[in-house]
Design an enzyme around this catalytic site. Structure first.
Site, PDB file in Angstrom:
ATOM      1  N   ARG A  93      44.664  34.171  38.068  1.00 30.76           N
ATOM      2  CA  ARG A  93      44.297  35.728  37.837  1.00 30.76           C
ATOM      3  C   ARG A  93      45.239  36.136  36.778  1.00 30.76           C
ATOM      4  NH1 ARG A  93      38.909  36.137  37.593  1.00 30.76           N
ATOM      5  NH2 ARG A  93      38.233  36.023  39.647  1.00 30.76           N
ATOM      6  N   ARG A 123      33.910  28.928  39.002  1.00 32.02           N
ATOM      7  CA  ARG A 123      34.367  30.056  38.204  1.00 32.02           C
ATOM      8  C   ARG A 123      33.266  31.055  38.499  1.00 32.02           C
ATOM      9  NH1 ARG A 123      37.358  29.227  33.463  1.00 32.02           N
ATOM     10  NH2 ARG A 123      36.052  30.953  32.319  1.00 32.02           N
ATOM     11  N   ASP A 175      45.631  31.185  25.138  1.00 30.44           N
ATOM     12  CA  ASP A 175      46.943  30.432  25.419  1.00 30.44           C
ATOM     13  C   ASP A 175      47.699  30.300  24.320  1.00 30.44           C
ATOM     14  OD1 ASP A 175      45.586  29.402  27.747  1.00 30.44           O
ATOM     15  OD2 ASP A 175      44.261  27.934  26.469  1.00 30.44           O
ATOM     16  N   LYS A 185      51.173  34.427  31.188  1.00 28.68           N
ATOM     17  CA  LYS A 185      51.330  32.948  30.910  1.00 28.68           C
ATOM     18  C   LYS A 185      52.655  32.684  29.976  1.00 28.68           C
ATOM     19  CE  LYS A 185      46.563  31.552  31.060  1.00 28.68           C
ATOM     20  NZ  LYS A 185      45.387  30.856  30.134  1.00 28.68           N
ATOM     21  N   GLU A 234      29.482  32.762  28.515  1.00 26.46           N
ATOM     22  CA  GLU A 234      28.089  33.534  28.335  1.00 26.46           C
ATOM     23  C   GLU A 234      26.876  32.706  28.004  1.00 26.46           C
ATOM     24  OE1 GLU A 234      29.146  36.239  25.037  1.00 26.46           O
ATOM     25  OE2 GLU A 234      29.236  37.853  26.669  1.00 26.46           O
ATOM     26  N   ASP A 277      43.860  25.504  25.408  1.00 24.00           N
ATOM     27  CA  ASP A 277      42.686  25.131  24.362  1.00 24.00           C
ATOM     28  C   ASP A 277      42.202  26.264  23.732  1.00 24.00           C
ATOM     29  OD1 ASP A 277      39.530  25.111  25.865  1.00 24.00           O
ATOM     30  OD2 ASP A 277      41.328  25.864  26.545  1.00 24.00           O
ATOM     31  N   PHE A 320      34.757  42.551  25.783  1.00 28.44           N
ATOM     32  CA  PHE A 320      35.623  41.759  26.718  1.00 28.44           C
ATOM     33  C   PHE A 320      37.099  41.451  26.048  1.00 28.44           C
ATOM     34  CE2 PHE A 320      37.547  38.022  28.364  1.00 28.44           C
ATOM     35  CZ  PHE A 320      37.944  38.152  29.709  1.00 28.44           C
ATOM     36  N   ASP A 358      47.089  25.348  31.017  1.00 24.58           N
ATOM     37  CA  ASP A 358      45.578  26.160  31.328  1.00 24.58           C
ATOM     38  C   ASP A 358      44.887  25.135  32.255  1.00 24.58           C
ATOM     39  OD1 ASP A 358      43.772  28.373  31.146  1.00 24.58           O
ATOM     40  OD2 ASP A 358      42.910  27.250  29.307  1.00 24.58           O
TER      41      ASP A 358
END
Length: 932
Positions: free
Chosen positions: A546, A355, A576, A552, A250, A572, A298, A140
């Site tokens: 993306r 980002r 993942d 993954k 955030e 992390d 989200f 990642d």
């Protein structure tokens, strides 16, 4: 609980090969018993009158029924030869692995992160040796390669870029292109705090009111202050308040809103309170309460978050933030210029390694909202398929959005990541980066990590093409899917043909593949997966951007099952977990996104750079040690059992024992148990510092050089040779041997003498395979041999069949001569073989040993401080050892020395056997180590 999944049970590849070896030993046991059974059926005959094989004899000795005799003898021999199966091997290996994990990996100071007080943690001991065979790493980006310390850095509002900083990625890119970037001074209005590293006087301290797009700025800041799930803690003052957020992104966005004058300070179940400054006029501050009607949270599928809120004046607004791909799909028609400019800004931010998120809003009429809210309440109260229904309802309102702008957050690289990836690359490990960031960001991060460089040939498969955008604008989903799949197929085919052309051209450039999530979704289709796999395996590095958590895991499984290579996943966060569980080895980084990745992992570390020590040091050592333990167990058990097998030929295949029962029972438990465990714990070919200095040594583990069937067959040949020496030398030489009273030696005398030679020889043979011999090796080997003599001294007094055997034997000169000469003859073949192998066909680690044989031995343990993995500037300027060496002896002119360093440069240099013999015959003066 709905997102939880069963944790897979993982076994190392070496253990699976060990299972095959055990099956081979069972096959050997069956053949030995079958030979003995057939021999007994043939041997049984009444002509041996002195055996009393006449009427009334037991079934197992009845010559008239040879089949029954053979069958019963078969089962008798199974118990007799059962020692060939190393039952105690699994116990010894588990003990070794457990100590390796708890004492070496967990206590290694090189993998201890002082800032967070986090040591390395081995959460399983099954995969220690697997760490020494990894060929593919799936990583990642956020929090793994980067620090996960998000800082609001730049933004685009209404088609205008704000923010004047320069990122680390931009500096690295400029340095690659030979451009010098001057450091910009901070303006007087700049504010520096955790999560906010923005500098632009046009927006700070209310200056945004003077901008031409001030209304858009206001919507931008309110979206930051309202569209989130952050919880404030502490005093309701900008200086003392702290924000608890689900992700650092955030928290950084809410902190940015505070510094722009929209201070979020209180939250209730239905209200968000924002202290707005300089909205109506400069210097004016007012507290505004916004009613939160709905929160569309989200998730990795939606890649966006929305909030429906009501202003104090009754205005209903939907604020939405998310990935550019999902936001652009839901924008209202028109205002194409702003979309085009903002897309260019996103690419600019991505190329700087930032980002990005897009912000948008939509004004809602009360009728539209009430109609939608009824459907939302029904979906929310659903008991089945709740998440799916909520996503479907969200699609109904998250459309016809108006673009506000985009944010750009900087996440700096972790310390030592570029050097670590470069070292892993030299070790033959291919690193793939799987990230949710956009393509520009992912590529530039890859450049900054030394994963991609300008000398590589890049294959880019992207959905961001004019042809695909044109089809997407029509809105026909079936047409879009068919068109993108066909485009991906064409690009994969084209890239694969180019890759094969470059691979056949010498010397060809290294290849790298960059693919985005939308194209990857179609490339993972069963009809295209083989083509994608072939292209990926031909590339040195792969960057997937993306991508979703599911993708993954799919990419990891594709390489794991399709290529059948050892894979390692490192991440992390909770997104993942599926990737970590899909790989052979899962590494969790204990970062800022909770402990989900750590709890699902096999090993946990605090920083990505610790992979160097985990793989190149502990992984290599564990693989080398376990291979030696397995091979030695196989050797010593086969050697011991074969001596019994040869005895069967002289006993008419009757199943007569050669050794006493207790000799056979304690052989693996006491007399040969401890030395092999010591080797499994303390043996190391080169020190930790040399392992990191010569990462090419790791390739021997990738090739599985130490546990091939060729190695097993070699050990088996020496077992056969030594067992013949033990049995026939002792039997033949004792034919005329007599004890002190003049009597001939009996069976128990000969078997005790043979067993003594076996115990001494197999323990000494263990020392011959050790690369480093410590006091623990001497204590364990000497203690095992001494334990045998102590046992037989006591046992021969208590046991009737071996009564006083050892005392009688030790009273003869013949015993001492046999104990001295038989091990020498037995080990002579091994000595010759090891010498020839080291001179003419050396392993890479043996070449490094010879290069550094005159240096002081590094006896530091795995957990103590050692020399760093990177060479100092003085060392970088020094030539290779061959260039400064004046020696002509084996150490610096050995076979493989040229090929070893040539391999580092990508050049093939074959061994020259005749030059080896010539150089090895030349004398060299020993060089004394210099002391400061």
């Amino acid at each position: 609980m709905m997102n939880s999944m069963n944790v897979p049970s993982k076994r190392s590849t070496l253990e699976r090969k060990l299972d095959k070896l055990i099956l081979a030993l069972f096959g050997t046991l069956f053949m030995m018993c079958l030979i003995g059974a057939i021999g007994s059926g043939i041997f049984i005959n009444q002509k041996y009158y002195y055996l009393g094989l006449d009427k009334g004899v037991a079934a197992e000795f009845n010559p008239s029924n040879r089949f029954v005799v053979a069958a019963l003898t078969f089962f008798t021999l199974i118990t007799l030869y059962s020692t060939v199966i190393p039952i105690s091997l699994y116990v010894s290996i588990e003990m070794i692995k457990f100590i390796q994990s708890t004492q070496f990996i967990n206590k290694d100071l090189h993998m201890y992160h002082a800032e967070t007080n986090t040591p390395a943690l081995a959460r399983t001991s099954n995969l220690n040796e697997e760490l020494g065979q990894v060929e593919y790493i799936f990583s990642d980006k956020t929090g793994t390669l980067t620090r996960n310390l998000m800082e609001f850095f730049k933004c685009s509002i209404g088609g205008e870029v704000y923010g004047s900083g320069v990122t680390e990625i931009e500096k690295g890119a400029a340095q690659r292109n030979g451009i010098k970037i001057q450091e910009l001074r901070k303006s007087a209005t700049a504010i520096q705090e955790k999560g906010f590293n923005f500098d632009d006087h046009r927006l700070m301290r209310g200056a945004w009111r003077n901008e031409p797009n001030s209304d858009t700025c206001k919507e931008f800041f309110r979206c930051l202050a309202i569209c989130h799930t952050v919880l404030p803690e502490g005093d309701e003052s900008p200086e003392k308040i702290t924000y608890q957020a689900a992700s650092p992104d955030e928290a950084a966005l809410v902190t940015a809103a505070k510094n722009f004058g929209f201070f979020f300070f209180r939250r209730t179940h239905t209200m968000i309170h924002v202290r707005e400054s300089c909205v109506e006029k400069m210097g004016k501050i007012q507290d505004v309460a916004y009613e939160i009607l709905n929160v569309l949270e989200f998730n990795s599928t939606r890649k966006r978050q929305s909030v429906v809120c009501r202003y104090p004046n009754g205005r209903l607004v939907l604020y939405c933030k998310g990935a550019d791909t999902v936001i652009y799909e839901r924008l209202a028609s028109g205002n194409d210029d702003l979309k085009k400019v903002n897309r260019a800004h996103l690419e600019q931010f991505g190329s700087a390694g930032l980002r990005t998120l897009c912000l948008a809003y939509r004004d809602l009429s009360p009728e539209t909202y009430e109609s939608w809210n009824e459907k939302f309440i029904q979906a929310k109260s659903s008991l089945r398929g709740r998440e799916t229904k909520l996503d479907e309802v969200a699609e109904l309102i998250e459309k016809d959005l108006i673009l506000i702008g985009s944010t750009a957050i900087e996440d700096k690289l972790q310390e030592g990541v570029p050097a670590c990836i470069e070292t892993l690359s030299r070790a033959g490990i291919k690193v793939w980066v799987l990230t949710g960031d956009q393509m520009g960001t992912a590529i530039n991060i890859a450049y900054a990590c030394n994963l991609i460089n300008n000398e590589m040939k890049q294959f880019i498969i992207s959905s961001e093409t004019d042809a695909i955008r044109e089809v997407e604008n029509r809105g026909d989903q079936v047409e879009i899917a068919c068109f993108i799949k066909e485009e991906v197929k064409k690009q994969l085919k084209k890239c694969l043909e180019e890759a094969q052309h470059y691979l056949h051209s010498a010397p060809g450039p290294k290849l790298t593949l960059v693919i985005d999530g939308k194209c990857l979704m179609y490339a993972l289709d069963p009809t295209l997966r083989v083509m994608l796999l072939n292209l990926s395996l031909n590339c040195t590095s792969v960057v997937c951007c993306r991508v979703s958590p599911l993708q993954k895991a799919q990419v990891t499984s594709m390489v794991k099952k399709g290529a059948r290579k050892i894979t390692l996943s490192i991440g992390d966060g909770a997104n993942d977990v599926s990737m970590i569980q899909a790989a052979h080895i899962g590494i969790g980084i204990s970062g800022l996104e909770g402990m989900q990745a750590v709890m699902a992992s096999d090993f946990a570390i605090a920083q990505f750079r610790y992979l160097t020590d985990l793989l190149l040091v502990h992984g290599r050592w564990s693989y080398l040690r376990i291979c030696k333990v397995i091979a030695y167990f196989f050797y010593k058990n086969l050697t011991f059992t074969l001596t019994q097998f040869w005895f069967t030929f002289q006993t008419g295949f009757s199943g007569q024992r050669f050794y006493d029962d207790w000799f056979q029972s304690l052989y693996n438990v006491i007399f040969t148990a401890l030395p092999v465990i010591i080797v499994g714990l303390f043996d190391k070919d080169v020190s930790a510092s040399l392992s990191k200095r010569y990462p090419e040594l790791y390739k021997e583990g990738i090739r599985d050089a130490f546990f091939k069937w060729r190695v097993v067959v070699t050990w088996a040949c020496f077992s056969v040779y030594q067992s013949l020496v033990f049995y026939h030398f002792v039997i033949t030489s004792s034919a005329s041997g007599k004890n002190s009273s003049g009597r001939m030696l009996g069976q128990w005398d000969i078997s005790t003498m043979a067993f003594t030679c076996v115990v001494i020889t197999v323990n000494l043979r263990l020392l011959m395979i050790c690369n480093s011999i410590t006091r623990w090796h001497y204590i364990s080997v000497g203690g095992s041999i001494l334990a045998w003599f102590m046992f037989i001294f006591v046992y021969s007094v208590l046991r009737e069949n071996v009564f006083f055997v050892i005392y009688v034997l030790m009273s003869t000169f013949y015993f001492y001569l046999t104990v001295l000469l038989v091990p020498i003859v037995a080990l002579f073949g091994d000595f010759i073989y090891l010498g020839i192998q080291r001179w003419f066909f050396p392993y890479d680690y043996q070449i490094v040993q010879e290069i550094h044989r005159h240096e002081l031995d590094d006896n530091t343990s795995a957990g103590s401080p050692e020399v760093g993995s990177q060479r100092t500037p003085q060392e970088e300027g020094n030539p290779l050892p061959r260039e400064i060496s004046r020696h002509t002896g084996f150490a610096f002119d050995s076979p493989g020395f040229e090929s070893f360093f040539a391999a580092q440069l990508g050049i093939y240099a074959p061994h020259k056997a005749w030059d080896v013999a010539r150089r090895a015959s030349m004398k060299s003066k020993p060089k004394m180590p210099q002391r400061n």
